[in-house]
Design a protein around this motif. Sequence first.
Motif, PDB file in Angstrom:
ATOM      1  N   GLY A  21       0.698  -1.172   0.021  1.00 48.09           N
ATOM      2  CA  GLY A  21      -0.027   0.107   0.004  1.00 48.09           C
ATOM      3  C   GLY A  21       0.714   1.208  -0.117  1.00 48.09           C
ATOM      4  N   GLN A  22       2.068   1.324  -0.243  1.00 52.63           N
ATOM      5  CA  GLN A  22       3.051   2.709  -0.273  1.00 52.63           C
ATOM      6  C   GLN A  22       3.586   2.602  -1.502  1.00 52.63           C
ATOM      7  N   GLN A  23       3.008   2.289  -2.492  1.00 57.22           N
ATOM      8  CA  GLN A  23       3.888   2.374  -4.047  1.00 57.22           C
ATOM      9  C   GLN A  23       4.463   3.887  -4.406  1.00 57.22           C
ATOM     10  N   HIS A  24       3.717   4.625  -3.936  1.00 60.55           N
ATOM     11  CA  HIS A  24       4.338   6.185  -4.331  1.00 60.55           C
ATOM     12  C   HIS A  24       5.567   6.285  -3.607  1.00 60.55           C
ATOM     13  N   VAL A  25       5.829   5.715  -2.272  1.00 55.94           N
ATOM     14  CA  VAL A  25       6.911   5.943  -1.531  1.00 55.94           C
ATOM     15  C   VAL A  25       8.124   5.020  -2.230  1.00 55.94           C
ATOM     16  N   THR A  26       7.635   3.759  -2.591  1.00 55.19           N
ATOM     17  CA  THR A  26       8.814   2.711  -3.016  1.00 55.19           C
ATOM     18  C   THR A  26       9.251   3.107  -4.384  1.00 55.19           C
ATOM     19  N   THR A  27       8.380   3.593  -5.397  1.00 56.31           N
ATOM     20  CA  THR A  27       8.767   4.066  -6.479  1.00 56.31           C
ATOM     21  C   THR A  27       9.580   5.193  -6.763  1.00 56.31           C
ATOM     22  N   THR A  28       9.361   6.017  -5.872  1.00 55.64           N
ATOM     23  CA  THR A  28      10.280   7.244  -5.783  1.00 55.64           C
ATOM     24  C   THR A  28      11.720   6.874  -5.273  1.00 55.64           C
ATOM     25  N   LEU A  29      11.668   5.989  -4.164  1.00 59.74           N
ATOM     26  CA  LEU A  29      13.156   5.458  -3.717  1.00 59.74           C
ATOM     27  C   LEU A  29      13.912   4.781  -4.823  1.00 59.74           C
ATOM     28  N   GLN A  30      13.197   4.012  -5.412  1.00 67.86           N
ATOM     29  CA  GLN A  30      14.032   3.073  -6.483  1.00 67.86           C
ATOM     30  C   GLN A  30      14.363   4.018  -7.490  1.00 67.86           C
ATOM     31  N   ASN A  31      13.645   4.888  -8.058  1.00 72.78           N
ATOM     32  CA  ASN A  31      14.121   5.735  -8.959  1.00 72.78           C
ATOM     33  C   ASN A  31      15.310   6.690  -8.539  1.00 72.78           C
ATOM     34  N   ALA A  32      15.348   7.147  -7.212  1.00 74.84           N
ATOM     35  CA  ALA A  32      16.386   7.810  -6.774  1.00 74.84           C
ATOM     36  C   ALA A  32      17.607   7.122  -6.652  1.00 74.84           C
ATOM     37  N   ILE A  33      17.645   5.697  -6.127  1.00 74.31           N
ATOM     38  CA  ILE A  33      18.840   4.907  -6.424  1.00 74.31           C
ATOM     39  C   ILE A  33      19.238   4.709  -7.893  1.00 74.31           C
ATOM     40  N   ALA A  34      18.279   4.419  -8.738  1.00 74.70           N
ATOM     41  CA  ALA A  34      18.553   4.057 -10.287  1.00 74.70           C
ATOM     42  C   ALA A  34      19.113   5.231 -10.700  1.00 74.70           C
ATOM     43  N   SER A  35      18.833   6.534 -10.540  1.00 75.29           N
ATOM     44  CA  SER A  35      19.304   7.840 -11.158  1.00 75.29           C
ATOM     45  C   SER A  35      20.258   8.510 -10.117  1.00 75.29           C
ATOM     46  N   GLN A  36      20.951   7.551  -8.912  1.00 71.57           N
ATOM     47  CA  GLN A  36      21.918   8.335  -8.317  1.00 71.57           C
ATOM     48  C   GLN A  36      21.680   9.597  -7.593  1.00 71.57           C
ATOM     49  N   ARG A 213      -2.601   5.738   5.220  1.00 70.13           N
ATOM     50  CA  ARG A 213      -3.147   4.605   5.719  1.00 70.13           C
ATOM     51  C   ARG A 213      -3.466   3.363   4.745  1.00 70.13           C
ATOM     52  N   ILE A 214      -3.183   2.246   4.859  1.00 74.20           N
ATOM     53  CA  ILE A 214      -3.300   1.226   3.809  1.00 74.20           C
ATOM     54  C   ILE A 214      -4.763   0.953   3.690  1.00 74.20           C
ATOM     55  N   ARG A 215      -5.267   0.451   2.337  1.00 70.95           N
ATOM     56  CA  ARG A 215      -6.591   0.452   2.066  1.00 70.95           C
ATOM     57  C   ARG A 215      -7.153  -1.095   2.894  1.00 70.95           C
ATOM     58  N   VAL A 216      -8.356  -1.077   2.923  1.00 72.88           N
ATOM     59  CA  VAL A 216      -8.846  -2.526   3.486  1.00 72.88           C
ATOM     60  C   VAL A 216      -8.481  -3.534   2.670  1.00 72.88           C
ATOM     61  N   ASP A 217      -8.875  -3.314   1.236  1.00 71.50           N
ATOM     62  CA  ASP A 217      -8.568  -4.523   0.424  1.00 71.50           C
ATOM     63  C   ASP A 217      -7.242  -4.881   0.390  1.00 71.50           C
ATOM     64  N   ASP A 218      -6.056  -3.801   0.561  1.00 70.28           N
ATOM     65  CA  ASP A 218      -4.822  -4.263   0.515  1.00 70.28           C
ATOM     66  C   ASP A 218      -4.494  -5.133   1.782  1.00 70.28           C
ATOM     67  N   ILE A 219      -4.953  -4.987   2.914  1.00 69.28           N
ATOM     68  CA  ILE A 219      -4.786  -5.379   3.930  1.00 69.28           C
ATOM     69  C   ILE A 219      -5.401  -6.900   4.110  1.00 69.28           C
ATOM     70  N   ARG A 220      -6.705  -6.919   3.642  1.00 66.55           N
ATOM     71  CA  ARG A 220      -7.234  -8.259   3.419  1.00 66.55           C
ATOM     72  C   ARG A 220      -6.365  -9.291   2.645  1.00 66.55           C
ATOM     73  N   LEU A 242     -11.279  -8.081   9.973  1.00 65.41           N
ATOM     74  CA  LEU A 242      -9.872  -7.709  10.643  1.00 65.41           C
ATOM     75  C   LEU A 242      -9.392  -6.683   9.983  1.00 65.41           C
ATOM     76  N   ALA A 243      -9.535  -6.698   8.801  1.00 60.51           N
ATOM     77  CA  ALA A 243      -8.741  -5.364   7.916  1.00 60.51           C
ATOM     78  C   ALA A 243      -9.591  -4.214   8.195  1.00 60.51           C
ATOM     79  N   GLN A 244     -10.822  -4.055   8.328  1.00 63.83           N
ATOM     80  CA  GLN A 244     -11.659  -3.029   8.962  1.00 63.83           C
ATOM     81  C   GLN A 244     -11.146  -2.620  10.241  1.00 63.83           C
ATOM     82  N   LYS A 245     -10.935  -3.607  11.130  1.00 68.97           N
ATOM     83  CA  LYS A 245     -10.871  -3.233  12.587  1.00 68.97           C
ATOM     84  C   LYS A 245      -9.393  -2.524  12.781  1.00 68.97           C
ATOM     85  N   ALA A 246      -8.522  -2.647  11.713  1.00 69.30           N
ATOM     86  CA  ALA A 246      -7.087  -2.508  11.850  1.00 69.30           C
ATOM     87  C   ALA A 246      -7.014  -0.850  11.565  1.00 69.30           C
TER      88      ALA A 246
END
Length: 725
Positions: A21-36, A213-220, A242-246
């Motif tokens: 559920g955090q693709q916007h963060v992981t993609t940015t960090l991967q691009n930063a590593i690849a482009s130095q 916050r992670i979406r309910v479907d992703d947690i499930r 359980l995903a809703q309660k989290a």
Amino acid sequence: MENFVVSARKYRPATFRSVVGQQHVTTTLQNAIASQHLAQAFLFCGPRGVGKTTCARILAKTINCEFVEEHVRKSRPVSELIEAQPDIVPDALLAAADPDNTPFELEACGKCSSCRAFQENASFNVHELDAASNNSVEDIRSLVEQVRYAPQQGRFKVYIIDEVHMLSNAAFNAFLKTLEEPPGYAIFILATTERHKIIPTILSRCQIFDFNRIRVDDIRGHLRHVATQENIKAEDDALHLLAQKADGGLRDALSMFDQMVTFSGHDLTYKDVVQNLHILDYEYYFRLVDGLLTENLSATLLLLEEVMQNGFDLHNFVVGTAEHLRGLLVCKDPVTVQLLEVSDNIRGRYVQQAQAASLSFLLSALNLVSLCDREFKQAKNQRLHVELTLMKLAYLNGAVQFAREMGAGPAAASNGEDKKKSSVSAGPATASAAPPSTPTNGQLVADGTAETRVAYGSSNDTAQSAPVQKTNNQQPTANNQLAHAPADPEPIVPVDSGVEELHDTPSIEDEAATEVPTTSQLRDTVPHVEIGKPSIAGHEPGQMPVTAAPLPPRPGMPLLGKPLGLASKLPGLGSLKDMQAQMAEQAAASKVVADTEPSGPVTGLPPIDDALLQRVWKELTEERKTHSMSEFGVLNRPISADEHHLIQLRVDNPVQEDQFNEFRAGFLGELRRRTGYPRLNVQAEVVEQQSTGRKLYTATDKLEYLKEKFPMLAEMQQRLGLDAD
């Protein structure tokens, strides 16, 4: 016995791809590593259990991976690395037919010595600091000392500071210089759940990443993956609950999952989750709405008793009822069903119950439950407060239907006509029927407004349905014409919201009856302030003036006769053309005043009674005091008139002169009228300030002044040895 490892640690993501559920963060960090383009400081913000520390560890692991070092920084092809160092190439690239042209996401290989040391928590290049227990200046000082030493293996040393908002202000200030200009091998990753507690100088030195916050479907989906890996049979409804309660936290969801598995074994059911987590089940709310739709008040009250006997909080029950009604409202339209975050089985029940409930019932019920939620804390008897709301909801459907039947029946129209007839006042006046556009009581009930009013329990329908009637008091004359008198102001029509109507009420009376006829008026011969000559030429003071046609209105004076409309009550509602015309008239009137003022002294005038002038001036000055204190200050000064009937008003500065000229015309006209001197005139003159000599500010200046005035004081000072202070 093998030590148990909780699922939150056992299935902690080890690569960017496995972060949930955090693709916007992981993609940015991967691009930063690849482009130095790696920054020297990162700040990860977000709620608990969403992956802040996990992403920090993955970033530290990836930037020190030998495969990333060889392929990204040294630009060596993958095929060359497979031949030379196959043990550092990821397995996905080893199995590819053309590894150089195969697109892949930049990840750590997980096989090199650096990755293995990180996975075994034995890496010397990664340092984690808990700021909650190390928040002093000395702790930060020791951290700065460690930064000076370069890494023994690998390229970067990564410092992960968790809960960084717990640092003191002194520790933050001690950390500023190192954070802004660290060595080239040092990277700082700060993680916090309370970004607002971090000082701005720290924020400006970091690249900030906000974790969602992670979406309910992703947690499930992640819970389903964990259950599959652990050979646990789990129902979709149970995992979804359980995903809703989290509440958006993956760590909370995994902790509850471990708890449920411990309770129910390897067969996790929806019933077990509801029982163990003490959750108000959907079944309670479905039964509640079924009882409300059938107006079964007894079943509704018994359901409330069951909820209380099971130990649930009443406020949570009210909030859950509001959420359930909102879900039914969303399911009324197939397009918005996707907004309901529930499992497929529960969604089907929502759609089925939404078809049985009318839209008006859902809206009114949601308003009543929201009102109960707002007033729950202030209620003395909270159970009675909730029960009263349920009673209203039980008979709400019937009340809405009754209102519709009243609006559709012919009796409503006759009832409205009877109220109109009874509202007409008795007397010789002729009663007027209501215009066709006036809504009757039946029409008000028939529309959607009546349904909302029934839901709120309003009792203003009768008062609103009775329109205000007008009476015609004019008597016909011999020539079948109406003799008019000045019309009274039109009464304000009461409306339900208590606000005046902003438009004229339609009337069926004769338009000619509302017009004010032109009447003969007596005009005096006193010269006007604006024009400086008699109103009617050829008449001297004391003579009876003749009837003449009405003169055009003075600039700035309201029209006589017809009552002022809304534009005069509310300035600014008129059109722009009207405002421009009014400003043009005022400018023309000011020009007339300036042109008609006597340019020279007038001779042959009778002497002025100074006592009368002083008395009238004082009266006008006191009247101005209640209107404006600044005008009172301009007029409150001694005055006198010369033989030319000219009063020189001496003011202190040009600002007072301009202020007097603004109200001079009205003031001068009233002064002439009260004193009886038509040639009286007032001119403002700025008095020049006379110099009062040197200013005595300090004690030394005052002493020197006194010594000049009293020479004996200098001798006394010398004998006694006194100072000016």
